[in-house]
Design a protein around this motif. Structure first.
Motif, PDB file in Angstrom:
ATOM      1  N   ASP A 175     -86.994 -98.824   4.263  1.00 35.60           N
ATOM      2  CA  ASP A 175     -87.540 -99.724   5.275  1.00 35.60           C
ATOM      3  C   ASP A 175     -86.669-100.971   5.441  1.00 35.60           C
ATOM      4  O   ASP A 175     -86.635-101.579   6.506  1.00 35.60           O
ATOM      5  CB  ASP A 175     -88.969-100.153   4.903  1.00 35.60           C
ATOM      6  N   CYS A 176     -85.950-101.341   4.378  1.00 36.55           N
ATOM      7  CA  CYS A 176     -85.084-102.526   4.457  1.00 36.55           C
ATOM      8  C   CYS A 176     -83.798-102.226   5.212  1.00 36.55           C
ATOM      9  O   CYS A 176     -83.000-103.129   5.455  1.00 36.55           O
ATOM     10  CB  CYS A 176     -84.771-103.063   3.055  1.00 36.55           C
ATOM     11  N   GLY A 177     -83.580-100.946   5.562  1.00 34.82           N
ATOM     12  CA  GLY A 177     -82.408-100.580   6.350  1.00 34.82           C
ATOM     13  C   GLY A 177     -81.284 -99.955   5.533  1.00 34.82           C
ATOM     14  O   GLY A 177     -80.392 -99.319   6.078  1.00 34.82           O
TER      15      GLY A 177
ATOM     16  N   VAL B   4     -84.843 -93.597  -3.914  1.00 32.12           N
ATOM     17  CA  VAL B   4     -85.071 -95.001  -4.254  1.00 32.12           C
ATOM     18  C   VAL B   4     -83.974 -95.853  -3.620  1.00 32.12           C
ATOM     19  O   VAL B   4     -82.854 -95.377  -3.409  1.00 32.12           O
ATOM     20  CB  VAL B   4     -85.132 -95.188  -5.793  1.00 32.12           C
ATOM     21  N   CYS B   5     -84.322 -97.095  -3.293  1.00 32.57           N
ATOM     22  CA  CYS B   5     -83.364 -98.018  -2.686  1.00 32.57           C
ATOM     23  C   CYS B   5     -82.664 -98.826  -3.771  1.00 32.57           C
ATOM     24  O   CYS B   5     -83.331 -99.417  -4.626  1.00 32.57           O
ATOM     25  CB  CYS B   5     -84.080 -98.953  -1.725  1.00 32.57           C
ATOM     26  N   TYR B   6     -81.356 -98.845  -3.757  1.00 28.62           N
ATOM     27  CA  TYR B   6     -80.590 -99.602  -4.764  1.00 28.62           C
ATOM     28  C   TYR B   6     -80.852-101.096  -4.635  1.00 28.62           C
ATOM     29  O   TYR B   6     -80.701-101.848  -5.591  1.00 28.62           O
ATOM     30  CB  TYR B   6     -79.079 -99.334  -4.600  1.00 28.62           C
ATOM     31  N   ARG B   7     -81.242-101.540  -3.422  1.00 30.13           N
ATOM     32  CA  ARG B   7     -81.339-102.972  -3.185  1.00 30.13           C
ATOM     33  C   ARG B   7     -82.729-103.528  -3.474  1.00 30.13           C
ATOM     34  O   ARG B   7     -82.869-104.538  -4.132  1.00 30.13           O
ATOM     35  CB  ARG B   7     -80.954-103.281  -1.742  1.00 30.13           C
ATOM     36  N   CYS B   8     -83.766-102.819  -2.952  1.00 34.46           N
ATOM     37  CA  CYS B   8     -85.103-103.401  -3.134  1.00 34.46           C
ATOM     38  C   CYS B   8     -86.018-102.543  -4.012  1.00 34.46           C
ATOM     39  O   CYS B   8     -87.196-102.857  -4.145  1.00 34.46           O
ATOM     40  CB  CYS B   8     -85.734-103.679  -1.777  1.00 34.46           C
ATOM     41  N   ASP B   9     -85.447-101.468  -4.599  1.00 30.12           N
ATOM     42  CA  ASP B   9     -86.196-100.616  -5.533  1.00 30.12           C
ATOM     43  C   ASP B   9     -87.373 -99.867  -4.911  1.00 30.12           C
ATOM     44  O   ASP B   9     -88.176 -99.274  -5.637  1.00 30.12           O
ATOM     45  CB  ASP B   9     -86.722-101.425  -6.738  1.00 30.12           C
TER      46      ASP B   9
HETATM   47 ZN    ZN Z   1     -84.579-101.187   0.421  1.00 35.81          ZN
END
Ligand code: ZN
Ligand code: PLP
Length: 401
Positions: free
Chosen positions: A22-24, A6-11
């Protein structure tokens, strides 16, 4: 159910083998932990004490020996740091650095699945740790090093017998190359911020909190380069917060070498993103383990600092060398220059009033200094005496020393 990432920034959520969003941004494991509790009794050794909260079963071999490092109250460092100093000595891991906590999870997982070789991009502690864990499991391991790697480093890595490849060209770009090789070949490159490594790094935070319980330290100071370790410590803090085990989380302070400090620069400029330093802004440093000018988890590390109310600062080689000696002479601890930065930074932070006298501060020397000393490079003063004059000389030794 297999853990997802999971991405900490965009979930955003992905499968367990994805490394970046995908957000990098880098991913970490999405481990649901209802009822997270610190263990009442040590069932397993070292970091496997937290086995219920780690994503693989307890491994054998060198991986079983990772973590469980001491937290040392070092009163004689208080005067230098200006606060109450505790030292979490990560140099006591099997290959001498905190990297073993990550390798113990990430390398063991690949080996337990049985299909892949492992690899990494490093000529330092990451290389040694990955190669040692692969050796212990009898799996092939590839280590990518820069073309001009110092001979002493190669010797340290080579003892574990990986395939060492000296790569010509821009070493920094190998991060992306290695992820691409992982996608297309039966090898898994485990880089600085691999999600499975981060999961293992959390255990250092669990150990610190448990050792000081019921007190929660006011601050934790650690060196940061790629930002992988800082991410793991932050994730550990979040896990304990979500479980209601800490109300007021420790503030996270990250230290960089002034010779290569992209995270500090972003922090000081009030930016939210860490960007790569241009080559002209990167210098030589004795703190070789923390020289990454393009940190793959830099933005996540910066976010950790902002969310916990800490700061990022840089220290010069001169301050690092002084701190290295102070660790040895005042605490009896042999730490590598990258780790000595923590003491130099603590002194700066108390001077600036960011840390107050009396606050409890955990310094995390991430790696042992024994790998770097002993080369005869540092001149040492010593005195020669005859056996006959020994008694007189010894009588003159200052008792206050
Ligand atoms: Zn992300
Ligand atoms: C790898 C390493 C660091 C930096 O960790 P990152 O995850 O790259 O930020 C710091 N100190 C030592 C001794 C290391 O080996």
């Amino acid at each position: 159910m297999a853990p997802a990432t999971v991405c900490y920034r965009c979930d955003a959520r992905f499968g367990e083998d994805r490394v970046r969003c995908d957000c990098g941004e880098p991913l970490w494991l999405d481990q649901d932990q209802p009822g997270f509790a610190l263990p009442a009794e040590a069932a397993s050794p070292g970091m496997w004490r937290y086995g219920d909260h780690l994503p693989i079963g307890v491994p054998d071999g060198v991986a079983s020996a990772a973590g469980g490092t001491p937290l040392i109250r070092s009163r004689r460092l208080d005067e230098v740091a200006g606060c109450r100093v505790f030292v979490k000595d990560e140099g006591e891991n099997p290959t001498g650095s905190y990297k073993d906590r990550g390798s113990a999870v990430a390398v063991s997982r690949v080996c337990q699945r049985g299909e892949d070789a492992v690899g990494t991009v490093s000529y330092g502690n990451m290389a040694m740790s990955t190669a040692a864990h692969a050796a212990s499991e009898g799996r092939p391991c590839a280590v990518l090093v820069p073309a001009d790697v110092p001979a002493g480093r190669l010797e340290l890595i080579d003892q574990y017998d990986p395939t060492i490849l000296r790569v010509e060209g821009d070493y920094g770009e190998l991060y992306a190359d290695a992820l691409e090789l992982t996608r297309t070949l039966p090898i898994r490159f485990l880089l600085s911020d691999d999600p499975w490594r981060i999961s293992g790094y959390r255990t250092v935070l669990f150990e610190i909190v448990e050792a000081l319980h019921p007190e929660v330290p006011d601050a934790i100071v650690l060196p940061a380069s790629s930002g992988g370790f800082a991410s793991g410590v932050w994730r550990g803090i979040r896990d304990l917060q979500e479980a209601g085990l800490v109300d007021q989380p420790p503030r996270l302070y990250l230290v960089q070498t002034a010779a290569s400090d992209p995270i500090t620069r972003a922090y000081e400029a009030g930016r939210d993103e860490v960007t790569a330093l241009p080559p002209a802004d990167v210098g030589e440093t004795i703190a070789r383990s923390i020289g990454n000018p393009d940190p793959p988890s830099g933005t996540r590390a910066l976010t950790a600092v902002r969310e916990t109310g800490g700061a990022v600062c840089s220290v010069t080689d001169e301050a690092i060398e002084t701190a290295r000696r102070q660790f040895a002479r005042r605490a009896g601890l042999c730490v590598e220059p990258a780790s000595a930065t923590t003491l130099a930074a603590a002194a700066r932070l108390t001077e600036r009033g960011e840390v107050e006298t009396g606050e409890s501060v955990v310094l995390v020397p991430t790696g042992t200094g024994f790998k770097e000393l002993g080369t005869g490079a540092t001149p040492v003063e010593s005195e020669s005496v005859t056996r006959e004059s020994l008694r007189t000389r010894i009588e003159g030794v200052d008792s206050g020393h």
